[in-house]
Write a protein that holds these residues in place. Structure first.
Motif, PDB file in Angstrom:
ATOM      1  N   LYS A   1      -2.145   8.838  -7.201  1.00 39.68           N
ATOM      2  CA  LYS A   1      -2.972   8.778  -5.993  1.00 39.68           C
ATOM      3  C   LYS A   1      -3.950   7.626  -6.140  1.00 39.68           C
TER       4      LYS A   1
ATOM      5  N   ALA B   1      -9.456   7.517   2.543  1.00 40.25           N
ATOM      6  CA  ALA B   1      -8.138   8.173   2.530  1.00 40.25           C
ATOM      7  C   ALA B   1      -7.404   7.894   1.218  1.00 40.25           C
TER       8      ALA B   1
ATOM      9  N   LYS C   1      -6.439   0.536   3.844  1.00 38.95           N
ATOM     10  CA  LYS C   1      -6.844   0.504   5.261  1.00 38.95           C
ATOM     11  C   LYS C   1      -8.040   1.424   5.523  1.00 38.95           C
ATOM     12  N   ASP C   2      -8.254   2.379   4.634  1.00 34.58           N
ATOM     13  CA  ASP C   2      -9.353   3.336   4.826  1.00 34.58           C
ATOM     14  C   ASP C   2      -9.729   3.881   3.446  1.00 34.58           C
ATOM     15  N   SER C   3     -10.855   3.418   2.914  1.00 34.20           N
ATOM     16  CA  SER C   3     -11.208   3.748   1.529  1.00 34.20           C
ATOM     17  C   SER C   3     -11.445   5.244   1.326  1.00 34.20           C
TER      18      SER C   3
ATOM     19  N   GLN D   1       1.650   6.515  -4.445  1.00 32.66           N
ATOM     20  CA  GLN D   1       2.581   5.502  -4.972  1.00 32.66           C
ATOM     21  C   GLN D   1       3.362   6.134  -6.119  1.00 32.66           C
TER      22      GLN D   1
ATOM     23  N   ALA E   1      -3.796   7.190  -0.808  1.00 28.19           N
ATOM     24  CA  ALA E   1      -2.429   6.683  -0.648  1.00 28.19           C
ATOM     25  C   ALA E   1      -1.614   7.056  -1.890  1.00 28.19           C
TER      26      ALA E   1
ATOM     27  N   LEU F   1       1.744   5.446   0.686  1.00 21.42           N
ATOM     28  CA  LEU F   1       1.848   6.249   1.915  1.00 21.42           C
ATOM     29  C   LEU F   1       0.856   7.395   1.863  1.00 21.42           C
ATOM     30  N   ARG F   2       0.314   7.735   3.015  1.00 18.74           N
ATOM     31  CA  ARG F   2      -0.534   8.928   3.069  1.00 18.74           C
ATOM     32  C   ARG F   2       0.348  10.177   3.092  1.00 18.74           C
TER      33      ARG F   2
ATOM     34  N   ASP G   1      -6.523   4.222  -0.093  1.00 20.81           N
ATOM     35  CA  ASP G   1      -5.745   3.526   0.939  1.00 20.81           C
ATOM     36  C   ASP G   1      -6.514   2.264   1.336  1.00 20.81           C
TER      37      ASP G   1
ATOM     38  N   PRO H   1       0.832  -1.206   0.000  1.00 16.00           N
ATOM     39  CA  PRO H   1       0.000   0.000   0.000  1.00 16.00           C
ATOM     40  C   PRO H   1       0.864   1.252   0.000  1.00 16.00           C
TER      41      PRO H   1
END
Ligand code: SF4
Length: 230
Positions: A95, A104, A100-102, A108, A106, A64-65, A98, A62
């Motif tokens: 972009k 948010a 872990k949290d749709s 790459q 993340a 990074l924020r 994420d 995944p």
């Protein structure tokens, strides 16, 4: 000419200032090289550093924020956001959601971003030639001194916290009699020496503060034994 009774006293008193000045000169050289390296790729140094941080994560992991990127570089979120926005427009960063949290986002690297990040990661290589000139024993003493300085600056909140062995819950300093490998990593269950101490380990888990303090004093007590390359 009259000689002072202690002609070098003043000089030795100022050693801490000289070390600080020497580090400042190295910092100037790094900034100057970063500008040249970034400039040749049409990037600012901050944009190059963002690429380098994102290059530290695998393509299948995944992203990074934005907050994590800002924290890793010790810059504000608006500054990170501006750099990321430019990198997205240049097609170097993508972009995505994420996992872990749709809600948010993340970040790459794109394939082109990976290529440019590989070039950006070469910027500090000019320092290697200068470090190579030091004896192995000098490098080890220097490395230990750098870790002390980095830890001090981290504790003052002046640089981002990095994933160093000396702050890791798996670190067991000075537990082995072997002077070449006095430390132990409980994560991989192996002994290791000074030159294997990590400054940025992906398996690092921060130890609770009391354990960090205990490990730090044990680390300081453990002697530095120069290790020759095998
Ligand atoms: S897990 Fe990584 S940071 Fe932690 S002690 Fe082992 S090598 Fe060092």
């Amino acid at each position: 000419m009259t000689m002072s009774p202690k002609p070098f006293q003043e000089e030795s008193d100022a050693l801490n200032r000289k070390v600080g000045l020497g580090l400042s000169k190295i910092g100037q050289a790094i900034r100057s090289q970063a500008w040249k390296g970034a400039g040749s790729q049409g990037l600012t140094p901050t944009q190059g550093q963002v690429l380098a941080v994102l290059a530290g994560i695998q393509a299948d992991q995944p992203g990074l924020r934005l907050a994590a990127v800002a924290e890793a570089l010790g810059i504000t979120r608006p500054t990170a956001s501006e750099a990321v926005g430019t990198l997205v427009r240049k097609g170097l960063v993508a972009k995505g959601p994420d996992p872990k949290d749709s809600r948010a986002v993340a970040l790459q690297l794109t394939a082109e971003g990976r290529r440019q990040a590989a070039e950006a990661s070469l910027w500090p290589d000019f320092l290697l030639a200068a470090v190579d000139d030091l004896e192995v024993a000098e490098q080890q003493v220097f490395y230990r001194a750098l870790m002390k300085m980095i830890r001090n600056l981290q504790q003052r909140g002046q640089i981002p916290v990095s994933q160093m062995c000396v702050t890791c819950r798996y670190f067991r300093p000075g537990v082995h009699d072997d002077p070449l490998r006095p430390h132990h990593c409980a994560f991989v269950d192996a002994a290791f020496g000074e030159k294997e101490l990590r400054l940025d380990c992906s398996d690092h888990v921060a130890a609770e503060p009391p354990l960090q303090e205990l490990n730090w004093s044990r680390f300081l007590e453990s002697a530095v034994t120069p290790q020759n390359d095998p």
